[in-house]
Structures are given as structure tokens and as C-alpha cells.
Design an enzyme around this catalytic site. Sequence first.
Site, short mmCIF file in Angstrom:
data_model
loop_
_atom_site.label_atom_id
_atom_site.label_comp_id
_atom_site.label_asym_id
_atom_site.label_seq_id
_atom_site.Cartn_x
_atom_site.Cartn_y
_atom_site.Cartn_z
N GLU A 205 0.90 -1.30 -0.07
CA GLU A 205 0.07 -0.14 -0.11
C GLU A 205 1.10 1.16 -0.15
O GLU A 205 2.13 1.19 0.54
CB GLU A 205 -1.00 -0.04 1.26
CG GLU A 205 0.00 0.13 2.48
CD GLU A 205 -0.59 1.22 3.69
OE1 GLU A 205 -1.05 2.31 3.12
OE2 GLU A 205 -0.55 1.03 4.73
N HIS A 416 -3.03 0.97 -3.33
CA HIS A 416 -3.79 1.52 -2.61
C HIS A 416 -3.30 2.91 -2.21
O HIS A 416 -2.70 3.42 -1.10
CB HIS A 416 -3.75 0.82 -1.25
CG HIS A 416 -4.74 1.08 -0.20
ND1 HIS A 416 -4.51 2.16 0.70
CD2 HIS A 416 -5.99 0.68 0.21
CE1 HIS A 416 -5.33 2.21 1.52
NE2 HIS A 416 -6.40 1.16 1.09
#
Lengths: 599, 676
Positions: A205, A416
Site C-alpha cells: 500500500e 492503495h
Amino acid sequence: MPEIKITPLGAGQDVGRSCILISIGGKNVMMDCGMHMGYNDERRFPDFTYIAPQGPLDNFLDCVIISHFHLDHCGALPFLTEMFGYSGPILMTHPTKAICPILLEDMRKVAVERKGESNFFTSQHIKDCMKKVTAVTLHQSLKVGKDQVLEVKAYYAGHVLGAAMFRITVGSQSIVYTGDYNMTPDRHLGAAWIDKCRPDLLITESTYATTIRDSKRCRERDFLKKVHECVDRGGKVLIPVFALGRAQELCILLETYWERMNLKAPIYFALGLTEKANNYYKMFITWTNQKIRKTFVQRNMFDFKHIKPFDKSYIDNPGPMVVFATPGMLHAGLSLAIFKKWAPHENNMVIMPGYCVAGTVGHKILNGAKRVEFENRQFIEVKMSVEYMSFSAHADAKGIMQLIQYCEPKNVMLVHGEGKKMSFLKEKIQQEFGVKCYTPSNGETSVIHTVPSIAVDIDLPLLKSEAKQYNSQPPDPKKQRLLHGVLVMKDNASTMCLMDVEQACREAGIARHVLRFSSTITVDDAGPSSKTTDKLYQMIKSHLDDFNVHLIDGAINVESVMVNVDCSENDKKNILVSWTNEDEELGSFILKLLQNMGR
Amino acid sequence: MKLYCLSAHPNKPCIILQFKEVTIMLDCGLWAASVTNFLPMPLVPSQRLNSLNSWVPRDCSDPQLDGELKECGGRIFVDSSPEFGVPANNVIDYSQIDVILISNYSSMLALPFITENTGFQGVVYATEPTLQIGRLFLEELVQTVERSPKAASAKHWKAMQHLLLPPLKDAPFVKSWRHLFDAKNVAASLSKVQMVGYSEVLDVFGALTVTPVSSGYCIGSSNWIISSQFEKVVYVSASSVINPHSTKIDLTPLKNADLMILSDLTQTPLNDPDSSMNGFINAVAETLGRNGNVLLPCYPSGVVYDLFECLSDQLAQRGMANANLFFISPVADSSLAYSNILAEWLSGEKQNKVYTPEEPFPHAQLVQHNRLKHFKNLWASGFNEQYRQPCVVFCGHPSLRFGDSVHFMEMWGSSPLNTVVFTEPDFSYVDALAPFQPLAMNVKYWPIDMSLSAQRASKLIRDARPKNVAVAAIHLEPPVAAPHRIDFVIEADCPILPLRRGEVVTVPVTRQKEQLKICPSLAKTIRPTSVRPGVNLATVTSSLLVRDNKFTVNVVEDVPQKPIVIEKPLASGSKRRRGAPTAVQTVELMPPSIKQRKPSAYTWGTLDIDDLLARMSSEGILVAKPEPDSNGNCVIHLPKEDTLIQVEPNSTHIFCPDEALRSKLRTILMRCLNKF
């Protein structure tokens, strides 16, 4: 060359709706199955028709793995299993399995009961879905599927209770998917950790791709100061949170501060689940940090003295108060209702402790919107002060770099996060680690080529004889260790074993044919032949210092080369040099050496 | 592969496995039944115990022995702080141990004896519950032994053991019995434990991997899989198929091992745990019914959770829901708290409760509603106010030699209304009660041992099909007390290796292979040759890298050799003049390079003479066809060149003084023969 294919269905250059398809060694795995909070139409779920336009997905998907209980990581799961037809394995940790259905149910209620949406999954769907989940424990190597080829291992991720990073291995290929993680321990959770597993690809992420957050302590002090000031001037503080996770950390923070400063203003926790939520923390205390685990027998950190349950009627109470309310992004529910009431008063304050996805009210006011539009063309003036505190436990740029350092991946992929920030971090990663970095957008497939090494068997006697030879020599770390043998491949290379040549011939059922060469030279040398032999021995030895030169029964031996001096007592001596074809280079070298030696 | 057995008692196992130069200790159990030969250590001085008669063997006048032994009811007891049976320390040097694998909390209590002050430098692996609950067991043990210290410690009696009375006379290995460690050693020892999860694959020096799998015996209990690439050893420690609260036993990984080591089978084969549980409940209900008190000597974790659950449930059904239940242990609070946070290690049923979220064990509710009261000890604040008779007291130690159980025995022993119920299988209840005789209280023996019976174990062996089994020798004969019970004997279709304390067993497992990784760059250069359908051979010369016991080969880096320069006088025929510099000729010879030192290919098969002659003649070497002899050997003679070629079915020998010709012949021969 073998390859790994990755296609994000969500979270590609975006936050929210995490869903990443991985194709590795013939296995297809879905990492996370989230929903997007910013949308109310079909865009909120990942587009599963990408996998199989007609459904069901069972033939196209081998495993679904959920990293943690946040809805942008698990929100579409009942949709996938109950409405789209996936019945294969679903993996998540125990706390995630426990908490996930509660958040799903919460969200379902908001969507269906308040917004009146149809075509949404039902309570029963959530229950049926959770029954299909296999709970995993940290570091357990779980083999998935009938053929047991796919191996999954979970690592502690810190982000929220039960959050995990997952390593997937098929044969010699492997991937690590982080989900959301946090590299600095906080008040109730520890820091993410992974071993040096050197995956072919790390999918991480990158929510805070460009942020290097100031020290945790400063942020906490800032938060407490702002709350304190607001309460002092008689204002009300709204803190929109998700029921589990950040909420517990902030509660611990406020609880200790209230105790220390002896404050009287009430703190409310508005969920109806307070006690229940804290119960999860009590029972999964093994997932919290060291300090809480050590002291839990004496004092449970999640028994709060100052924090009381909230009732809706308190909204209009006069005087200062602090209220925690769900959901965290002000997109629906109680937090939004309170916000509507309190927003027009400048004494009040809202503190957004987490990230808000685009399209939510939270996102709008954080971007400075002073007037927010709701359904039915209703407008709310925002006069209350709006504060953003990055408490959301994601790794910052430093943390991401640290994780890369921990596990030493051969490639990195960022998901993300926001596209622009990603490209900055991508540059940095490529510069610092010299590995390729990918930032695919949704629906875009990245292909990663892997270099497999081939595993074969080796006959133990061969390995041992090399070790014996190696250990008999003086230690020299720079010297190469030579391993020579014959690789025997049988049955379409399904069994491959390296062994010495004699064993290999036996194994293959063939006989060697040994070629031997002999040559004679004559030299003038007086004295007994043994003396001549000795001279030759010394000379050969001096020129072949890293060979084993032996003198056995009057013959000089080097590997298969033999040098013999005949026994006549004349001044002229015949020297016989003989070697096998395998030692051609050595044999002809020794022959030349003898032919050219000075006399 | 070797096994060293360090423990005399299969239920307190301690075994060393040596394999691939790695030394692994499997469990380190503490045999505590030795303490029943010592006098109890009461909390308050007991007049009865103090007035016991001293005992000396007949015909023995050693004054040093005086006062070391006391007599009670025809048995003798050592008046000293208790000593414990520890693993043998003369079989192997503890500092050599690389890894200790712990199966469950009751098999780790000798750990401080192994890891402290012995030079031990290895690592200890145990699951989280094993570590946490094991810590509670050790803390309770140390605290209860230390709180009523003995003034002197007896040591002379050991030299006279043969003169004493049974059972002390026959007690095994008394010379190796040791006093308990202290809290500092416990803490230091436990700090060496690394927590692991089920199915976690742990690497040991790259040579082996070890993996714990659930054994079903208690919370966090494990069996261990020890494997290399080609061999597999499974260590089956205390295992259970009937424990109601822990994770189910994981049987699949136990299959097809080269060696299965079995330990810790049931100690009470004659008693079925279910009927024992009923017996226990009835005994409690009866005693409470007549206003008597029940003492339940127990360990602070394990079966006691089931006792709480079943008892409270049954009492409620019989209208005795308000019975006073006390749980007294220095670690009672921790034990109750830990049991409810280890959901991941519990049975599916208990796990599901956590998802609601409710505590997995009902004793959390019992404590909350004040039906089960727990205290650290008898003088803990609140105990006096809460204490009501009649009551049921769960407390340690089950040996009745130290801990609060001693106090309750002294207090309740004289009344026939009261009952003591033994459920822990580690101690003989007759031995435990001996120093309290004569007793008026009721004695019930309802042992609950969840581990496998011999029959179950034999079935496990049948299903798992190991190639060898190692098990304590005592399981290979029916017990002395029941010689007809051949169903108590372990059976297997494969060889069984008996284990006895202090003995070494060589396991007939020989390693034949190892795994080798070939780097892609080397793999590209390998050219297999088919020698038979389905069989391909390739000669490989490679550079070997050994790291962490893993073997990798890569392309040889061919280092050029320094040429050897030889100075040689010019042709000897020319006359040398005196004083003139000697005319020399320098010759450079290249020694074989690193790569040239190993054969690049091997020749095989038989030589076709006609083919050889045809190829020779096309190169201008003409010879007459030789006649082979009866064995297929023949000799080709080139008289002009003084060259001879001897051909045999599996070899060819070329005598040739002329280098140019030899080289030519070599080329021709190589073309005639098969190579790989």
C-alpha cells in the site's frame, strides 16, 4: 520464462475498493475484496465480470485472501460469494473473521435501511459468507486447495487488530501483499514485521507515499491540546471513527489524559457496540502490543472509566462534550447526523482522525468546503473548525522503504494510493534499491518475469567426497569449490539426480568406454631409477601445486595420469606417461613438461 | 540418525535426536513424583509432622543420617526440601544442543535445568500458550516450594538407599534428583523461548525444518515434524482425540515418516476419562450434600478448566448452583485470564463463541457472577471474608507436598464428612496420602488423562505408516500389575526401537540424497544426451556454493593459469664454446585451467572396429584389419609409427610416441564412440 501477472480491480492508483488479482504458477488469487465508500452505484464493488463475464468464478479463482476488516478491504466479500457465485477458499486471520461480519452488517444497515437501497446483500448473505472463511494464524504455512500447491503465510501488519500481510508461494515463485500496515508501534498495536523472504514481488500500500510523519508523540499532544481547548471554550468535539481500530487507540489516549488533567467534560462513545467492540480487543489481546499483553491480567486497557455510551438525545445537550461516532468518513449514519447539527456553530470542532475517500462529506470538508450539499438540495454551512489528524495507521514513505529493506523483493508494486504520489515514491524505490517498481491502474495487467532456479537431487557420496576434498585443503574463501558429476534425467526429467560417473552409468544401465593414452620418452639421467622418479616427482609437484600428486609404488600419480620410470640402471631412462581421455589436458601437459625439462 | 533417551519416565519425556549434525532436544519433562518421598511442607508448622519419629536403618550407625528420615504409617520420608527427577546430564553435553522443541506446558518444567548454567546456547521453540501457561506452572511451583523453606537439606540418605524401606528403596536414579531452581532461573530460561504457531515452518541451520502441529492434548500442545528434503521424523508427544477444549489433533502431517517417536501415552489405561469426570462430579455432589468439603488437588491449568465447566453445569442442574467454589493458586488470576485470550488455540466450538463475542470458557462468567472465587493464596485479601463451608477447593500442588493442598489436608483430613478427589494422573494417590495417614476423610481416585491409550497409539501408527517407531521400553510389555492386558502394548508393523534412560539408539535411516539448486545460467549450458529411451545424461562441472547448508551450483569461473616457462638449452648437438653464454630456448607450457581439470564428457559403449578403420583410412592412416580374439579384444599395429591400439569391449589403450599422430587418433576415436 515463468511469469507472474497482476491486475488490480481496485486500489490501482486509487484508495478504496482494494481488490488485486494475481496469477502465479497457474494459480489465481484475489487479494482483498473491498468496496469503495465514495460511490453509491455499481462502481463501489470491483468489476468481477473481468474474471469471468458470466460467473460463477470457481473455475477461475483458487483463493481469496482478506488482509484486514476495513470495508475497503472486505466490503464486497458477501457480494462475491453469495451474489456472484464464488465458493472456493477464503482466508483471513481470526480477529478479522470475528470483526468483519459486524462491520459488514453495519454497512448493510446504513445502505439498505437508511438509504433504501435494493440489490444489496442481506444479513443472511453475510452469515453464509463468513461460514466459508478459513481462519489462519500468524506464520502458519497453510497449503490451499486439493493439490496443495499454493502456500500462504500471514505476517503481523499492525494497522488494525488482526491486520496481516500475506506471502503467497507457488513453487519457486512468491509474492508478498501487505494490505494496510504500520511500521511504528502505537498505543495498542505493535509494528509490522516480515522476515527476509525475498519475494519476486512485493505489493505494498502507499497511502502515505510522500508523507514522512512527525513523531507520534507530537501528533498526540497536538490532538489532546485541540480537544482540550475546544472543551474549555464550551465547544463540542465530534470525532468520526470506525467502530474498531483507531477508536480504541484514541479512547486510551483521551482516557489517560482526562485522568491526568482531571477533566470533567463527558466523553461518549456512540456505537451501541462499545462494550462488544472492546470485548474483541480483550479476547484478541495476543494481537495487541507487548505492553498491553503484559499487563492485561492486572488491568484491562479496554475498560474505560471516563468514556460512556452515547444516546441520540445527547446531541442537543448543552455544554461541552467529546463524541466518538461512526462511520469514520462522515458518509452516512450517526456521525453524519451529529455533524449536521453541530457544523453551523463555530465553537464546535470536528477532528478527522483518518483518511477520507473522495466523494464523502469528510473528504469535502477536509478540502475546505464551507458549504456542503446533501440530498434534497439541502445545504449545511460549516462553521465549526475542521481538523485533520493523521492517526490512521499506515506506513509512511520511510516505513514503506523499511519494509522493502526487510523482505528484499525483486520487484515492487504500489497500490492503495494516489497516482501522483506513487510516481514520486516509485522513483525513490528504483533509485534506492535498484528494483523495478510498478504502479498499475485499475484493470491494467502487469507482467513480471521470474528467474527460477532448478532443484535437482544430488547423490550424497558425491557431495561428501567434494566436501572431504575441500576440507583437506587449507582454507581459502576465494577459491571456487568445483562440483563435477553426471546429471541423470529419467522419465521426462521428472527425476533428476547428480551423481558420480560410475554411479550414473549404473543408473542408466550403460558401460563406460575408457580411452587411455601412453607415450614414452627417453632422458639421460645417471643413478638408480628411484632417484630419477624422485626428481620427477619433485618437479611435477612444484609445477602443479594445487593438485594432489602422489608417489605410489615407484609411480607418480596425478588424477588418472601415471608416470613410470623403467628400472634399467643405464644413464638413459625410459619414462612412460599414461593418462585417460578425461584427463587429456593434464596428461598432455605433464608429457610436455617432461619432454621439455632441462637436463 | 541417533536417539538418546534422557528420561526414565515416558510421561516426562526428554529425548535427544541427532541428525544431519544437528542436535535437537525433544521436550524436557520434570519428574515430580519423586517429591512424594519427602515430608509435606505445611504453611503453618504442623505438630503432627514435627513429632514424627526419626528412622534409621537397622545395623546403621551413621550419625549424619540422624534426623534425615522420618517414619509415618510404616513408610519413611525424607525431611528436607523436595527434590525432583531431572533428565540425565551425563549422556550429552547440554551446550551441544542446537534446538529444544517443547510439546506442551507439562513437558517443559525441567527447562531451567537444561538452559541455565550449562553453557546452553541454542534456541527453544514452543507455541504461545505453551510458553504462557508453562510460565504459570513454573511460577507456581517455585513460589509454593519456596514459601515454606526447610532449615536443612538432607543428603546422606542417598548413600544408604539400599538399606531403606520401599518405595524409597526402589526409587529410580535418586542420585540425580535435584532441588528446584529459583525464580531468576525460570525467568532467564523462559527468555530463551521463541513463540511459534501451528504449521509454522522453522529453519534449523538450513539443514532441517521443524514444524509444530496440533496434538489435541491441551491448549497449544503440539507434535513436531522434523524434516530434511528427503527424510522425515515425527515426534508424537502427549496427544489426544478426546480433549473437549483444545484444537483437534492434526493427523495428516504425521504420515509416512522415516521415524515416529512416541511418548507420553496415558498413565491411567484402566480409567476412562468420561466416567472419571462423572465420578468426580458425583463425589463432589455427595460430599456437598452432607455438608462436607471437597479438596481437589490440581495443576493451575488444563483439565481444571473442564472440571470448572462440567462441575458448575452439573451442580446447577442438581440445584446446587450456589455451592462455594474456590480456586487458589499464586497464578489463578493469570490462568483464568489467559485461558480466555487464547481463542485461536481452542476447539472450533469454543472459537465460535469468541466471534459473538463471548468468552470461550464459561469460567469467565462464573467468576463474574462470583460463583467461582479465585485467590492467590490463603492469606490474600478477601479470602477470609469470602470463605464459607461447605465448599470445593481447587488448589495445588497435586502431590500434596507443598502448596495450599497441604493445609487443607491437615485441616480436613480428620473428618469423615470431607472428601479429597484425585484427578491428576501424575501421582499415585496412595503415595500422595501416605504422610497424612491415618485419615478419616473420604478418598476418591478419578484420574482424567486425555492422552492416547496404547490401542489408540497403535492405530495411529497403523494409519501413519512410519518406517520405524521409537517408544519407551515399558510400553512394549504389559504392565506388571496387569500382565494379561496385552492391549496395553504398542504394536507396529515396522521395527520398534525401545527407549531407556541413558541409552543411545541408532535409527536405521541412512541419508542418500540432498537437494541441489542449479542456477539458470548454468542450467542453460547443460546439454543432455539420450543414452536410452527416457534416460538422459549430462556431464556437469560447476562451481559449488554452500550457504546455510544449502547447496547451489553455478557456472565455473574459468581462471586462466599462469604459463610455466621452461628454459631449455638449444639442441645438444651444437658445440658450446667455453665462457660463451649458453644459448637457451624458452618454452611456455599452459597448465590445465580450472575447468579443464574435470572431464567435459565421458565416452561409453563399444568401439566398432570397422568404423574406426574406415575413419582412419580416410585420414590417410592405412592398416590391415586385425583379427579379434575370442573375447572381442584386438590389437591394431602401426609398425612405422611404433604405435599400438589395444581395443577391448570397455576400453581402448593407445601407445603412441608421436604427439601429432596421437592427437589425430584421439579425434578419430572420439568420433567413433558415444559420449555424454
